[in-house]
Design an enzyme around this catalytic site. Structure first.
Site: not given
Ligand code: OAD
Length: 235
Positions: A58, A111
């Protein structure tokens, strides 16, 4: 809109178009890798080599990636708000450095940051771009089997919570961008903002799990909807 103080929370969706995978979308990182074997302190204690291998991949991906139009737009928003005597508090769940490379100053990485390594023996935190392994000595105390990626794992306390709370309390607007609203406490910030009487916006590809906490929403790729949103704010 004459808003002055904006709190922005970003998630993996803001970096998706830079080629960095999201976690919970179909085919996402946590559908291919088991977070309980890779992103907990217990997993690291049990099999540090496997955890290092995952984060080495990563880290290399982050170094090879470049900021996209959404990161650049947020940097413009910061400059524009500052010019009118306001400020942007940028809080990110992302461990990449793409906000900083686009020109944002000091995003609060709740994070952690993949381009840093932390020593479990002496506590020193080092900028880190190379692969990490169990035999990599800490540059400060020279111990091996002690360095870990400076990432907040499941079961650990997110960082910068006091600064985040203080910034939320003085915001005029809360905006969540590209986050699924599945991981707390980040996912609770929208409801907390609303409780404080702050308007809440969601910018996302699809409605988040906590979509009911937002007053307004716009759906589409971040590289399109974030620049549009920034133009609306700055006029
Ligand atoms: P997620 O993978 O849970 O969510 C990604 C979000 O981005 C979803 O709501 C998608 O609809 C949206 N998405 C995808 N492609 C997109 C695009 N091109 N434009 C706009 N939106 C888009 O990711 P996070 O919510 O960031 O923690 O996850 C939270 C945490 O869970 C992360 O920080 C990570 C993970 O476990 C750690 O690594 C500690």
């Amino acid at each position: 809109m004459n808003l002055k103080r904006i709190f922005v929370l970003t998630g993996a969706g803001v970096s998706a178009e830079s080629g960095l995978g999201t976690f919970r979308d179909p085919g996402g990182i946590w559908s291919r890798f088991d977070p309980m074997r890779l992103a907990t302190p217990a997993a690291f204690a049990e099999d540090p080599d496997e955890v290092h291998a995952f984060y080495n991949l990563r880290r290399a991906g982050v170094i090879a990636a470049a900021p996209n139009a959404a990161h650049h737009a947020l940097a413009r928003l910061e400059t524009g708000l500052r010019a009118r005597g306001g400020d942007l508090f940028l809080c990110t769940q992302n461990v990449d450095d793409l906000h900083a490379r686009a020109g944002s100053t000091g995003p609060a990485h709740m994070h952690g940051e993949i381009l840093k390594a932390r020593c479990l023996a002496c506590g020193a935190v080092h900028p880190w771009r190379a692969d990490l392994g169990t035999r990599t000595p800490c540059p400060a105390c020279r111990r091996d089997h002690a360095l870990r990626p400076d990432i907040v794992w499941f079961g650990e306390q997110p960082e910068h919570l006091e600064a985040i709370d203080a910034a939320l309390r003085r915001a005029d607007l809360f905006v969540a961008i590209g986050t699924s609203g599945a991981v707390y406490p980040a996912a609770g910030l929208a409801a907390q903002a609303r409780h404080l009487g702050i308007r809440t916006h969601e910018l996302n590809l699809a409605p988040a799990d906590n979509a009911e906490a937002f007053d307004e929403a716009r759906y589409g790729p971040a590289s399109v909807i974030v620049p549009e949103f920034v133009r609306t704010i700055l006029g």
